[in-house]
Design an enzyme around this catalytic site. Structure first.
Site, PDB file in Angstrom:
ATOM      1  N   ASP A   1       0.915  -1.368  -0.265  1.00 39.10           N
ATOM      2  CA  ASP A   1      -0.244   0.103   0.031  1.00 39.10           C
ATOM      3  C   ASP A   1       0.873   1.414   0.051  1.00 39.10           C
ATOM      4  OD1 ASP A   1      -2.767   1.201   0.223  1.00 39.10           O
ATOM      5  OD2 ASP A   1      -1.953   2.027   2.384  1.00 39.10           O
TER       6      ASP A   1
ATOM      7  N   GLU B   1       1.474  -0.178  -4.983  1.00 44.15           N
ATOM      8  CA  GLU B   1       0.643   0.899  -5.399  1.00 44.15           C
ATOM      9  C   GLU B   1       1.631   1.994  -5.531  1.00 44.15           C
ATOM     10  OE1 GLU B   1      -3.143   3.194  -3.875  1.00 44.15           O
ATOM     11  OE2 GLU B   1      -1.634   2.660  -2.514  1.00 44.15           O
TER      12      GLU B   1
HETATM   13  C1  NOJ Z   1      -4.249   3.334  -0.677  1.00 48.16           C
HETATM   14  C2  NOJ Z   1      -5.545   2.250  -0.534  1.00 48.16           C
HETATM   15  O1  NOJ Z   1      -5.765   2.038  -1.960  1.00 48.16           O
HETATM   16  C3  NOJ Z   1      -6.572   3.184   0.057  1.00 48.16           C
HETATM   17  O2  NOJ Z   1      -7.810   2.449  -0.057  1.00 48.16           O
HETATM   18  C4  NOJ Z   1      -6.296   3.648   1.393  1.00 48.16           C
HETATM   19  O3  NOJ Z   1      -7.219   4.522   2.089  1.00 48.16           O
HETATM   20  C5  NOJ Z   1      -5.096   4.382   1.494  1.00 48.16           C
HETATM   21  N1  NOJ Z   1      -3.825   3.646   0.630  1.00 48.16           N
HETATM   22  C6  NOJ Z   1      -4.503   4.506   2.724  1.00 48.16           C
HETATM   23  O4  NOJ Z   1      -3.969   3.274   3.311  1.00 48.16           O
END
Ligand code: NOJ
Length: 557
Positions: A205, A247
């Site tokens: 993440d 990500e």
């Molecule tokens: C990215 C995630 O995809 C999202 O859903 C989340 O709110 C943020 N990171 C914080 O973890």
């Protein structure tokens, strides 16, 4: 190269399916999905051809960011089940030939995590340095605030601590200090823990934020990429085939860094946010050029790297890398109402509703997704064409319960509707019209079509492994590309336009007397090629995939 080698680097050929346990299937009837429910649907997923599950966070959490705010990295949210249920689910998935990756959310914890509670209680707490503190608000570019609707700074004052703390996301999500060796040790322990339970990799993440430690007063300067490299090598020592899917929503030139140096020693897979945003611009304009440009700029440095392609994920459909004018074009086409938009940069809708339920156009979009070089990632419900529920707040509009049947709660739960974790979709895309059970029995349904598409994609390694080129065509709305691998080539042609057309596609090198094997047409029609160009009739939103060359016993059927 043989299939044996390709299966070593399994993530390159994977079909990934992202789901949230709490909205998938509620087995015990309490209104929230659970691990037993998911386990009961593993055969459904295996039947579609999914080869890798990606589970959104399922650990204990106050759920102020739908689980992306964790209070215990070593547990399972009791509403969803137990560690025992988790292991049983993993074992079942493996038995059906599926891998499982989980979200690794370690940029931040919940502010209710015992580490943060201890950290804020005193400056001398052993956990104080696990987070990032400052006496004053350091200079910050405003753009760094991820959720501008809720926050106006990435620093929040903590009364108890008597200092500000860093939080790139919501203020209830304090950032961990990965410059602290103790934090890094703990993160490795967390990763090691889930690997022992059978997990095959991690969707990491918020990677760029995780790595952002520079410029923070009092912090030891580290090269944040060292952290990713360390983590990769730690995982490789524990298990050779573990994959990290990062990500990282950055322009291509910056994205490259996250694959690592010349050896590609950081993450193996990166979401291609730029390609996704270009697809939407191309769909809105019915013009293939933005997509062609983005694909040309997509570069892979080593053989084991891959991009992950998607049309929808669990967040807002971000269009942040388009210009303001381009984003407005996509908004106008697919989400004109203010309520359909979010943060001024994204959309809260799913693809089928954005495409007004046009089944031909929806199929063309998924055919495109599955033909693009990279690993396709589906978000649950995409296989049946689910829509969103705009009555659900913010990004959660697309995280409504999976629609299994046309019965109460879409077959998701036997609880009274008022007790559901989230309300089901209503209306045109609700369970009465869109559900897995009906489509399972219909040979012409989206689900049945998607199963065949996925099967074809799995049997077409050229797309996952090959070198890709965008092909020239003489119709602006037609996107054509070619993937070459092991002496075989696959060409895919997509008409993003509503009008039928006759298009000439320049194929490049073609062996003399080569034929075209139609990979999607169930008749397997063979077309002759006229020189190095292909002339094709395409319907509005038409699509074709071909394999070039004479088939022999080595060619997939
Ligand atoms: C990215 C995630 O995809 C999202 O859903 C989340 O709110 C943020 N990171 C914080 O973890």
């Amino acid at each position: 190269m043989t299939t044996a080698r390709t299966s070593d680097l399994w993530w390159k050929s994977a079909i990934v399916y992202c789901l949230d346990v709490e909205t998938f299937l509620d087995w015990d009837g309490d209104g929230t999905g659970d691990l037993i429910g998911l386990t009961e649907r593993i055969d459904y997923l295996a039947g579609i051809g999914i080869s890798c599950l990606w589970l959104m966070p399922f650990q204990p959490s106050p759920n102020r960011d739908d689980g992306y705010d964790i209070t215990d990295y070593y547990g399972v949210d009791p509403r969803l089940g137990s560690l025992g249920d988790f292991v049983a689910m993993i074992r079942t998935a493996k038995d059906r030939g599926m891998r499982v990756i989980i979200d690794l959310v370690v940029n931040h914890t919940s502010d209710r995590h015992p580490w943060f509670r201890a950290a804020r209680s005193s400056r001398t707490s052993p956990f104080r340095d696990w987070y990032v503190w400052s006496d004053d608000i350091p200079e910050e570019p405003k753009a760094e605030v991820v959720f501008p609707d809720a926050e106006d700074s990435i620093w929040a004052w903590d009364e108890k601590a008597g200092q500000y703390y860093l939080h790139h996301f919501y203020s209830h999500q304090p950032d961990l200090n990965i410059a602290n060796p103790k934090v890094r040790e703990e993160l490795a322990r967390i990763v090691g823990f889930w690997l022992e339970l059978g997990v095959d990799g991690f969707r990491v993440d918020a990677v760029p934020f995780l790595l952002e430690t520079g410029g923070i007063a009092g912090n030891v300067e580290i090269d944040p990429h060292d952290f990713l490299r360390d983590l990769r090598s730690f995982m490789a020592r524990r298990r050779g085939d573990v994959m990290m899917l990062g990500e990282v929503n950055l322009p291509h030139k910056d994205l490259q860094l996250f694959f690592g140096g010349p050896d590609g020693d950081e993450v193996q897979l990166l979401f291609n946010f730029i390609l996704m945003q270009s697809i939407y611009l191309s769909l809105a304009r019915q013009d293939a050029r933005p997509l062609a440009k983005a694909l040309r700029e997509t570069v892979r440095k080593t053989d084991d790297q891959q991009y992950a392609n998607f049309l929808r994920n669990h967040d807002e459909l971000t269009l942040d890398k388009l210009t303001d004018a381009q984003r407005q074009e996509v908004f106008d086409a697919f989400g004109p109402e203010p309520d359909m938009q979010l943060f001024g940069r994204g959309l809260r809708r799913r693809l089928p509703s954005m495409l007004d339920g046009d089944e031909q156009r929806i199929r063309m979009a998924y055919s495109l997704l599955f033909s693009l070089p990279g690993t396709p990632v589906l978000f649950y419900g995409e296989e049946i064409g689910m829509g969103e529920n705009l009555a659900i707040e913010g990004r959660l509009s697309v995280r409504s319960p999976m629609q299994w049947t046309d019965e109460k709660n879409g077959g998701f739960s036997s609880a009274p509707p008022s007790r559901l974790r989230r309300p089901v979709v209503e209306g045109r895309f609700g369970p009465l019209a869109v559900n897995a059970a009906a489509q399972r029995r219909d040979p012409d349904s989206l689900l049945t079509w998607m199963e065949r598409l996925i099967r074809r994609r799995r049997e077409t390694p050229e797309l996952a492994w090959g070198a890709w080129h965008v092909l020239e065509s003489d119709v602006v709305g037609v996107f054509a590309h070619r993937c070459d691998w092991e002496g075989r080539s696959v060409v895919a042609v997509h008409n993003l336009g509503a009008d039928p057309c006759i298009v000439r596609v320049e194929l490049g090198d073609v062996p003399e007397g080569a034929t075209l094997d139609d990979l999607l047409d169930e008749r397997g029609a063979l077309d002759e090629i006229d020189g190095a160009a292909l002339e094709l009739k395409l319907g509005g939103y038409g699509y074709r995939w071909f394999r070039i060359g004479a088939a022999d016993q080595r060619t997939p059927p």
